[in-house]
Every structure is written in C-alpha cells, then in structure tokens.
Motif scaffolding. Sequence first.
Motif, mmCIF file in Angstrom:
data_model
loop_
_atom_site.group_PDB
_atom_site.id
_atom_site.type_symbol
_atom_site.label_atom_id
_atom_site.label_comp_id
_atom_site.label_asym_id
_atom_site.label_seq_id
_atom_site.Cartn_x
_atom_site.Cartn_y
_atom_site.Cartn_z
ATOM 1 N N GLY A 673 0.709 -1.235 0.884
ATOM 2 C CA GLY A 673 -0.048 -0.294 0.033
ATOM 3 C C GLY A 673 0.770 0.835 0.305
ATOM 4 N N GLU A 674 0.074 2.449 -0.233
ATOM 5 C CA GLU A 674 0.876 3.523 -0.765
ATOM 6 C C GLU A 674 1.319 4.040 1.497
ATOM 7 O OE1 GLU A 674 0.075 8.080 -1.038
ATOM 8 O OE2 GLU A 674 -1.353 6.941 -1.591
ATOM 9 N N ILE A 675 2.220 4.100 1.326
ATOM 10 C CA ILE A 675 3.170 4.639 1.906
ATOM 11 C C ILE A 675 3.406 6.726 2.250
ATOM 12 C CG2 ILE A 675 4.627 2.731 2.367
ATOM 13 C CD1 ILE A 675 7.551 4.250 1.200
ATOM 14 N N SER A 676 3.071 6.881 4.088
ATOM 15 C CA SER A 676 3.761 8.321 4.158
ATOM 16 C C SER A 676 5.263 8.345 4.253
ATOM 17 C CB SER A 676 2.675 9.052 5.195
ATOM 18 O OG SER A 676 2.680 8.177 6.375
ATOM 19 N N PHE A 677 5.598 9.993 4.045
ATOM 20 C CA PHE A 677 6.949 10.202 4.261
ATOM 21 C C PHE A 677 7.667 10.790 5.603
ATOM 22 C CE2 PHE A 677 5.749 12.644 -0.159
ATOM 23 C CZ PHE A 677 5.629 11.543 -0.476
ATOM 24 N N THR A 678 6.966 9.452 6.824
ATOM 25 C CA THR A 678 7.682 9.899 7.742
ATOM 26 C C THR A 678 8.133 8.026 8.037
ATOM 27 O OG1 THR A 678 5.221 8.492 9.281
ATOM 28 C CG2 THR A 678 5.127 10.690 8.518
ATOM 29 N N LYS A 679 9.077 8.186 8.889
ATOM 30 C CA LYS A 679 10.118 6.770 9.713
ATOM 31 C C LYS A 679 9.064 5.778 9.696
ATOM 32 C CE LYS A 679 11.256 6.149 13.788
ATOM 33 N NZ LYS A 679 11.793 6.393 14.907
ATOM 34 N N LEU A 680 7.709 6.382 10.823
ATOM 35 C CA LEU A 680 7.401 4.144 10.838
ATOM 36 C C LEU A 680 6.427 3.822 9.645
ATOM 37 C CD1 LEU A 680 5.734 5.400 13.995
ATOM 38 C CD2 LEU A 680 7.728 3.855 13.789
ATOM 39 N N SER A 681 5.756 4.601 8.767
ATOM 40 C CA SER A 681 5.454 4.628 7.751
ATOM 41 C C SER A 681 6.206 4.107 7.338
ATOM 42 C CB SER A 681 4.900 5.498 6.818
ATOM 43 O OG SER A 681 4.394 4.865 5.696
ATOM 44 N N ILE A 682 7.297 4.322 6.690
ATOM 45 C CA ILE A 682 9.129 3.555 5.931
ATOM 46 C C ILE A 682 8.692 2.300 6.022
ATOM 47 C CG2 ILE A 682 10.902 3.226 5.234
ATOM 48 C CD1 ILE A 682 10.671 6.774 4.914
ATOM 49 N N LEU A 683 9.110 2.667 7.383
ATOM 50 C CA LEU A 683 9.504 0.865 8.265
ATOM 51 C C LEU A 683 7.876 -0.059 8.729
ATOM 52 C CD1 LEU A 683 11.458 1.932 11.649
ATOM 53 C CD2 LEU A 683 12.240 1.129 9.429
ATOM 54 N N THR A 684 6.944 0.599 8.222
ATOM 55 C CA THR A 684 6.090 -0.430 8.725
ATOM 56 C C THR A 684 5.712 -1.258 6.690
ATOM 57 O OG1 THR A 684 4.424 1.002 9.666
ATOM 58 C CG2 THR A 684 3.642 -0.581 8.717
ATOM 59 N N GLY A 685 6.055 -0.331 6.082
ATOM 60 C CA GLY A 685 6.166 -0.922 4.585
ATOM 61 C C GLY A 685 7.525 -2.373 4.607
ATOM 62 N N ILE A 686 7.835 -2.201 5.191
ATOM 63 C CA ILE A 686 9.756 -3.048 4.831
ATOM 64 C C ILE A 686 9.065 -4.617 6.120
ATOM 65 C CG2 ILE A 686 11.739 -3.338 5.514
ATOM 66 C CD1 ILE A 686 11.866 -0.720 5.307
ATOM 67 N N ILE A 687 8.411 -3.622 6.971
ATOM 68 C CA ILE A 687 7.887 -5.283 7.880
ATOM 69 C C ILE A 687 7.094 -6.155 7.216
ATOM 70 C CG2 ILE A 687 6.899 -5.549 10.020
ATOM 71 C CD1 ILE A 687 8.577 -3.444 11.325
ATOM 72 N N LYS A 688 6.198 -5.158 6.653
ATOM 73 C CA LYS A 688 4.883 -5.884 6.247
ATOM 74 C C LYS A 688 5.375 -6.731 5.033
ATOM 75 C CE LYS A 688 2.435 -2.468 5.357
ATOM 76 N NZ LYS A 688 1.427 -1.534 4.774
ATOM 77 N N ILE A 689 6.139 -6.635 4.338
ATOM 78 C CA ILE A 689 6.966 -7.115 2.910
ATOM 79 C C ILE A 689 7.660 -8.571 4.031
ATOM 80 C CG2 ILE A 689 8.358 -7.531 1.114
ATOM 81 C CD1 ILE A 689 7.721 -4.686 0.741
ATOM 82 N N GLY A 690 8.325 -8.236 4.759
ATOM 83 C CA GLY A 690 8.961 -9.195 5.514
ATOM 84 C C GLY A 690 8.512 -10.199 5.926
ATOM 85 N N LEU A 691 7.058 -9.561 6.945
ATOM 86 C CA LEU A 691 6.125 -10.989 7.452
ATOM 87 C C LEU A 691 5.313 -11.795 6.324
ATOM 88 C CD1 LEU A 691 5.149 -8.458 10.464
ATOM 89 C CD2 LEU A 691 7.487 -9.927 10.292
ATOM 90 N N LYS A 692 4.671 -10.757 5.421
ATOM 91 C CA LYS A 692 4.347 -11.815 3.979
ATOM 92 C C LYS A 692 5.199 -12.855 3.941
ATOM 93 C CE LYS A 692 1.123 -12.371 1.255
ATOM 94 N NZ LYS A 692 0.270 -12.418 1.691
ATOM 95 N N ALA A 693 6.454 -11.802 3.455
ATOM 96 C CA ALA A 693 7.226 -13.422 3.348
ATOM 97 C C ALA A 693 7.515 -14.363 4.015
ATOM 98 C CB ALA A 693 8.958 -12.644 2.755
#
Length: 765
Positions: A673-693
């Motif tokens: 999904g779309e991310i916002s320009f904040t630290k938590l949003s960026i890390l959330t995107g990375i964690i979601k991909i990792g957990l999906k894997a």
Amino acid sequence: MSETVIPKKRNRNLLRQYYGVKGGDNPDSALDINSEQFNSDLYIKQLLNSKHLDELLHSQTSMLKEIRSLDSEMQTLVYENYNKFISATDTIRRMKDDFQKMEDQMEVLIQNMNSISDFSHTINTNLSDSRQKITKLSSVHSLLTKLQTLFELPTLLKKSIEMKAYPQAVKYYTQAMTILKQYEHVDSFRGIRSDCETTVRLLVDALRKCLADEETNMKADEVVETVNMLVELGETGHDITNLYLESAHEILQGNIDAVGNPPEGQDILEFVDTTGYDFLGSVSLVITVYKSAFTENPNITRLSPDDTGAEDSKLELSTVNKILSDFAYEHFEAYFKLVQIRFELETLSPDNATLVRGLDRFYRRLQPIHTLHPTASLERIGGEIVTNTIRQRISYFRDTLIAHFDETTEDIKQTLLVSKPAQFEGQNTLHDIMMTTKASVIGKLKLVLVNVKEFVSSDITFSSKSYFRGPFCVHDIRQGLVLRYFEYMLEKMSTYGEASNSQCPPALLLILARLCLDLETKTITYIASLTEEMFAPDESAVPPTGLQPSPTQLTTLAHDTTMKLLNHYVSVKGLAVSQMIHTSVKTRDWLGAVEPRNVRAAMKRVVEEITELDTQIGSLFEEGGIKGANSEGSRRALSHASSKVPSKYKYTPSDTETSLLNKLFNDQVDIFGEISFTKLSILTGIIKIGLKAFLESVRLRTFGKFGLQQIQVDVCYLKEYLWRFVDEERLLNILLEEVLSSTVDRCVDPVLMEPSVIMLLCEQT
C-alpha cells in the motif's frame, strides 16, 4: 536772504542724492542730524536732558570722528571732480586742434579732385576719335587669346595630369567643350577636340585610380571632389558608385579576414576592440563617405522630383540607398558570422564577467553605425547575436549544474557502496550527507544566478532593452535555467527509483527521497521566488502564462519522485528482510525440530536489521503518527489468545474451517500500500513485506510439534520488538496471527506452548 537759502537747499538735495539719504516729514526730524529740519539747539538740549556726562563725552567723541570722516570724503570728492574737469578741458582743446587739421586736408583734397576732373576731361577730348578703334582691337586680341588657349588645350591638359592638378584640367576641358562643340564643323577645332578627348581618357583613368586608392577613398572631401570631376567628364553615377564600392570592398574584406584569424591568445575584449576599431571603423567611414559623395550629392542623385537636370545620368534616391544597404548587409553578414563563432567559443569559458563586458562593448559599438545607417537593421542583428550568445552561455551553466549534480550523486553512491551499514549507526551521517548535498547543489545554483545577473546589470547597454530583458528573465533564466534544472534533477533522481536500477545503494534512495521532499516543500518555491526577485522583467511586460514546467508542476513531480524512491527503498529493504526470513525457514527441518529453548538467530538478525533501518531513516524523516493505541495489553494479545487454549489442545478440521472463516471476515492487509513520508510508515512497509514473506514461506513447509512451538516463540519475539517500528500495530498483529495460524494448519501435531514459557524464552533472549 531767500537767494542764499535756495542754493544751500539745492546743494543739500544733491548731497542727499549722492549719498542715498532719504528725507522725510517726520515730526521728530528736528532732532535728526541728517534731516533738513534739524535744530541744533533742540538736539543739544535733548542730549543734556537724556544723557549723563560720560555719555555726552562719548557722543562728542563719536561726532568728532564722523565730522573728520565727512571732511575727508568731501575733499576726496572735490579732488576727483576737479581732475575730471581738467581732463575734459584738455580733451576739448585737442578736438579743436584736430578739427582744424581736418579742414585743411579737406581743402587740399577738393583741389586735387578738381585737378583730376580737368585732366580726365582733356584726355577724353583728345582720344574720342580713336576710342572705337581701340575697342575693336581689344576684342580681336581677346579672341586671339582664346584661340591660342584652345590650340594649347591638349598640352595644358597633359601638363595638368602630370602635375596631378586634376581640378584645373577638368576646368580647362569643361570650359573649352562648349566652343569645340559649337565649331565642330571646322577641321582645326575637330582636331583639337579629338586630341582633348584622348587626353581626357587619361584624366578619367587617373581619377578612377584615385577613387580606388585605399588612402583616398576614406577621405570624404577628396572622394566628393573626385566623383564630381568624373561626373563632369561624362561618367555615369552607376559606374562611379560601383567603382567606389569595389575599392571599399577590398578594404572591408581585409578587415573581415583579420577578424577570422585573430592573434593567438587574444581574449574577447581585445577581439571586440580590435574588430571594432578596424572593421566597424572602416564601415563607418565607408557609409559616411558614400552618403556625402553619392546619397547627398546632387550630381549623382535625384534628390527631389523637381530635379530635371541630366535626368538620364542621375540615380533615384531609393536606388542609391538600396545599393548602400545591400553592400553593408553583405559585409556585416560575414562579420557577424565570425563574431558569433568567436562568442560561441567564449561561452565555454569560466570567466563570465569578461564575456558580459565583451558583449556590452560589441553592442555599444554597433549603436553609432545603426544611427548612421538605420536601414541596415544592425541593432536587431546585433541584439540577436547577443541573445544567442547569452542563451548558449545559459546552456553552458545548465550543463555545468547538471554535471555537478551527477557528479555529486555519483560520489555519494560510491561512498555508500564502500561504507558498511554499521558506520551509520547511532549517527546522523545520512542526514549530514543529505544536507551537504543539498547545500552543494543549491549553492551552485545560486552562484550561477549571481553570475548570470551580470547580464542585466544597470551599466550593461542591452539589459534595458525590452526585447531582451523580458525573454531573458522569464524564458532563459526562470524557465530555461532554474526550472529546467530542477526538472532534470527530479527526473534523474526518479531513475534511481526504477526497479532495473539494482546497483543503487538503499541509503542513497533515502537521501534522494529526503532531498526531493525538501524540494517539494520549500526549495523549489524559494528558488523560484528568488529568481523572480533577481530577474524581474520590465513593468510594462505582460506576465507570461502557461509556461512549462511551472513551480506547481515541479512540486507535484517532486512529490511523485519522493514516493517512487521510498517505494523502491521499501521494496529493496523488504526483499532483503524477506530473503533472511525465507532462508531461515527453508533451510530448517521443521518436522524433526527439537523443543525450542530460545529465539532463532534469524529472528534476532531481522530485529537488528529493522533497528538499524530505524536509525538511518530516523535521521532523515520525522517519526510520524501512530494509528491506534499501542499498549502493553495489545502487544500481549497474541499470548493471551494462546493462553485460552490448553497446552495439550489439538486442532481439528472444524477448527481449521473456523480459522478460515475468521480470516475471510478480518481486514485484509495491503502489503504494498501507499506509504507516507515518515519513519514509521517506511518501516511499516518493510516489515509488512518481510512478514508476508514469512507467511508464504511457512505455507510451503510442514511442521512438527516442536516446529510449531518454535514458530510460536519467534512470532512472540517479533511481536515484542517490532511493535515500536510500525505506525499501526493492528496490522502487525494480523500478519503475525496469520503466520501462526498458517503454521498450525501445516502442523502434523498442532500442540501450542504455554504462554508463560514463551514469554520466559523471549525475555531470556
């Protein structure tokens, strides 16, 4: 008594007029010492009554001084008037003596005039009989003298040509031609005319040679004289004009050749000065001489419709002007081509001030010639050369900025490639690199703006021209330099966000994303406003509309580029975390696993990687808001859910169906999904991909009892440490629950571990 009073009164009035003293009828005038009604007795009495002794003595002293001063002035006045009177008396006496002498001389003159009249009368009386004979003989003598001159005319013409007395030769010939044409039927006169015409051809050749001479054809007086003599000798105006312009062409062509072959090492200022002195100076002389000798010469040009003399041999004024315009345009075209080439070479020079002064001098030197000959359109052509040169200079500056930006980004890339990620831990190194890059890029742009500001300085001639300033400020600087440069920067940074760009360090994506974000929020708007302030067009100019790219379009592009870079960064880092998790799941024997005693090392590395990314991203982006409350109770929700099930509980098929129904009605997690320009949003995107894997890897394996419990410990560990890195803990819970649920589904003996044991193992880790 009255007879003595009147002269005294008259004398007093004269003295008053001389000294500028005004009289009056004031009642107190009897006490005024300067008044006619002055009464000395009253004055003395008034002094005695009003003043003390010391004041009386002082008044006496002052009055004595005034009396002495008046006596002295009176003596001087009398002496001066006496001297004037004596001088006037002497002058009158001398005038009487002079008039007496003049009367004597006039009497002698009258006697002489009478004597002359008597002698004249006597001569007239004695010569009255021979007067007619003398008159006849005198006319015969005059005729013989003229005939003698005609017979000697060929010889006189040759001598005049040899002595280079061309005006005298032309005068002899033109005066004699009337008689020679009149008596052409006489053989002797016909022979004289034939000899004269032969000699005149030599004279015409000599005059044409003078007109073609480089030293002569630049002197207006001599050229005008030579042209007029050729016209008197029968040459046509068209031939004379061509002859002069051919000789001028040789001079100007030599100057043009010199422009095309300047001395080695000559700078632009010397080039402009040299060409301005040689070629432009020669052109000015040619135009000036041409106008004097041809355009304004009534012997060549028909200056008005009423000019009816020798119409066939005269040229129309428009024709004469067109000949000059064509001639000037031909040579200026060749000159301007060479100047344009020279200025194009100078646009690659780092010295911008010298180029500006060179263009200004070049434009200034064209102004006098444009004033002298406006029809040549020199100001327009010169302005085009200046404009083209400046545009090429701006292109040079834009290329310099682009090269500087490319070099800067490449340096950052190489620095990040050779640096270890651990070097950035606990420091704002990425932030420092980003700030240094931004300062370097924007500082370079400001320096370029300061350099190009010299083109519109108040002391530059062409900067005040409306046809230059408006397009220069708007199209060349604002659009062509500043906004196009920002557009290139954004497009270049966008290429780093392409999936095909696998060699780009992830840290560089973060730096460029932050740079794009700063461009979007303030830098583009600030630089655009600064540019409009530094390069304001004329007030009369119409504000341009519809120009692209606009600052608004660039800020939108910057936003899209930031999003693209961050999405790529999340994909790259998410893929790295996914590979770590996938490898750890793929390489383990889950059916034969032993009872878990701690968290797997792979999960520790995942948490360490996320922690390191948190440091790097946090140095560039703000923390960001949290969606929903992250509480201790929610963090332990998974463990509490597990505590409701007995440790020896086994899943049945009905439980599996219930789990599937729960998943169906739960919120779906948008992994990409779309991310916002904040630290938590960026890390959330990375964690979601990792957990999906993690979830997909679990679905590909079969687990035993202890394998399931190991996954249960890993999930609890990830939950305990990853909650602080996401902006919505609910999504983390959903993904981890799906991982555990899928593991249970893939387990041959689904027995869960006690929550207290799980917490103990996580705390020990």
